[in-house]
Design a protein around this motif. Structure first.
Motif, PDB file in Angstrom:
ATOM      1  N   ALA A 208      37.172  31.880  38.438  1.00  0.00           N
ATOM      2  CA  ALA A 208      37.422  33.141  39.151  1.00  0.00           C
ATOM      3  C   ALA A 208      38.853  33.604  38.901  1.00  0.00           C
ATOM      4  O   ALA A 208      39.111  34.776  38.634  1.00  0.00           O
ATOM      5  CB  ALA A 208      37.174  32.957  40.651  1.00  0.00           C
ATOM      6  N   VAL A 209      39.803  32.660  38.940  1.00  0.00           N
ATOM      7  CA  VAL A 209      41.207  33.028  38.720  1.00  0.00           C
ATOM      8  C   VAL A 209      41.430  33.410  37.251  1.00  0.00           C
ATOM      9  O   VAL A 209      41.968  34.477  36.947  1.00  0.00           O
ATOM     10  CB  VAL A 209      42.142  31.868  39.131  1.00  0.00           C
ATOM     11  N   MET A 210      40.990  32.543  36.320  1.00  0.00           N
ATOM     12  CA  MET A 210      41.316  32.754  34.904  1.00  0.00           C
ATOM     13  C   MET A 210      40.625  33.994  34.334  1.00  0.00           C
ATOM     14  O   MET A 210      41.221  34.765  33.594  1.00  0.00           O
ATOM     15  CB  MET A 210      40.911  31.536  34.058  1.00  0.00           C
ATOM     16  N   VAL A 217      42.009  44.553  40.191  1.00  0.00           N
ATOM     17  CA  VAL A 217      41.487  43.790  41.340  1.00  0.00           C
ATOM     18  C   VAL A 217      40.034  44.171  41.631  1.00  0.00           C
ATOM     19  O   VAL A 217      39.190  43.307  41.911  1.00  0.00           O
ATOM     20  CB  VAL A 217      42.381  44.019  42.590  1.00  0.00           C
ATOM     21  N   ALA A 218      39.723  45.479  41.496  1.00  0.00           N
ATOM     22  CA  ALA A 218      38.359  45.931  41.820  1.00  0.00           C
ATOM     23  C   ALA A 218      37.326  45.244  40.922  1.00  0.00           C
ATOM     24  O   ALA A 218      36.194  44.996  41.351  1.00  0.00           O
ATOM     25  CB  ALA A 218      38.260  47.446  41.675  1.00  0.00           C
ATOM     26  N   GLU A 219      37.695  44.948  39.674  1.00  0.00           N
ATOM     27  CA  GLU A 219      36.774  44.242  38.772  1.00  0.00           C
ATOM     28  C   GLU A 219      36.803  42.741  39.050  1.00  0.00           C
ATOM     29  O   GLU A 219      35.775  42.073  39.038  1.00  0.00           O
ATOM     30  CB  GLU A 219      37.170  44.493  37.306  1.00  0.00           C
ATOM     31  N   GLY A 220      38.009  42.221  39.302  1.00  0.00           N
ATOM     32  CA  GLY A 220      38.159  40.782  39.544  1.00  0.00           C
ATOM     33  C   GLY A 220      37.366  40.323  40.760  1.00  0.00           C
ATOM     34  O   GLY A 220      36.745  39.258  40.741  1.00  0.00           O
ATOM     35  N   VAL A 221      37.356  41.139  41.799  1.00  0.00           N
ATOM     36  CA  VAL A 221      36.634  40.704  43.015  1.00  0.00           C
ATOM     37  C   VAL A 221      35.120  40.654  42.765  1.00  0.00           C
ATOM     38  O   VAL A 221      34.399  39.917  43.440  1.00  0.00           O
ATOM     39  CB  VAL A 221      36.969  41.577  44.257  1.00  0.00           C
TER      40      VAL A 221
END
Ligand code: CO8
Length: 255
Positions: A208-210, A217-221
């Motif tokens: 999740a981090v890498m 952020v909107a895509e990462g979440v």
């Protein structure tokens, strides 16, 4: 064999055993590392520790003598080989810890930066000195260093070639801990802060981090939503939450 794989309790241990050349990485050693990562990946080790033989160096980088008199295409293939091997390290099913017991320069620091965590003895020195050779880093250093310490500090280290001591490395986030005493024993103590947890859950957390580091952020979440849902689906999650309610220690089985 320069790359030695052994076992220390729940940890796999890779030792670069070429102390007379400060554990410098030839291309043959990169191949050995690749094979060692295969062996560790299919083992039941809960963490991989990597260190250098002797008390002087973790790894002084790519073998400078071997780099000379090679054509441009061979150099590019060499860089791609180092990048691929180090990326395999980053993607291992278990977390990894670089145990930096002296110099970690050039490809040596790049190897350490491909690990999940870094611990270092107080006398360690870390740097990307390639610029002093008329080169720039080629095994992922220009990419992983700014992600760890930020753009300005990374550019300073890469463009001046200045090495940092362990206290500065810890302050800027290049290493997680300074260790004293037996480096492997201390790295094991550090590792036991996470090796008892569910290995798949640790893997989802790393992913999740890498995977989201370069995304908005909107895509990462969204990645986080998928991976945290996968974690919820594991028996280990059921066990962890049940143990909380029962007020007992959870018994994770990596399933
Ligand atoms: N490669 C080959 N041999 C090395 C290396 C190295 N990177 N580092 C040290 N050695 C050898 C020395 O030549 C010496 O051997 P010998 O006794 O036969 O002369 C032995 O190790 C001991 O080294 P020193 O005598 O130099 O030990 P000191 O304590 O005096 O100095 C240092 C220690 C400061 C670490 C010094 O050895 C040094 O500066 N080493 C080079 C560090 C460096 O520049 N590393 C970056 C290399 S380039 C790189 O990693 C990435 C390049 C991009 C690759 C992509 C293209 C394929």
């Amino acid at each position: 064999m320069v790359v030695q794989v052994s076992r220390r309790e729940e940890a796999a241990l890779i030792t670069l055993n070429r102390a007379q050349a400060l554990n410098a990485l030839s291309f043959a050693i990169l191949d050995e590392l690749d094979a060692a990562f295969d062996e560790v990946a299919s083992s039941d080790a809960r963490v991989l520790l990597i260190t250098g033989a002797g008390d002087k160096a973790f790894c002084a980088g790519a073998d400078i003598k071997e780099l000379r008199n090679r054509d441009t295409l061979s150099q590019k293939r060499g860089a791609e080989k180092g990048q691929a091997v180090f990326s395999r390290l980053t993607a291992l099913p278990m977390p990894s810890v670089a145990v930096i017991n002296g110099y970690a320069f050039g490809g040596g620091l790049e190897l350490a930066m491909a690990c999940t965590f870094r611990v270092a003895t107080a006398n360690a020195r870390m740097g990307l000195p390639e610029i002093k050779l008329g080169l720039i880093p080629g095994y992922g250093g220009t990419q992983r260093l700014p992600r760890l310490v930020g753009e300005a500090r990374a550019l300073e280290m890469i463009m001046t070639g200045r090495a940092v001591k362990s206290d500065e490395a810890e302050r800027i986030g290049l290493i997680n801990r300074i260790i004293d005493g037996d480096p492997i024993e201390k790295a094991l103590i550090f590792s036991r802060e996470f090796t008892g947890y569910s290995l798949p859950a640790l893997g989802f957390a790393r992913s999740a981090v890498m995977r989201a580091l370069d995304l908005p952020v909107a895509e990462g979440v969204k990645i986080e939503a998928d991976l945290s849902t996968l974690a919820f689906g594991m028996k280990d999650a059921e066990e962890g939450m049940a143990a909380f309610e029962d007020k007992r220690k959870p018994e994770f089985r990596d399933e």
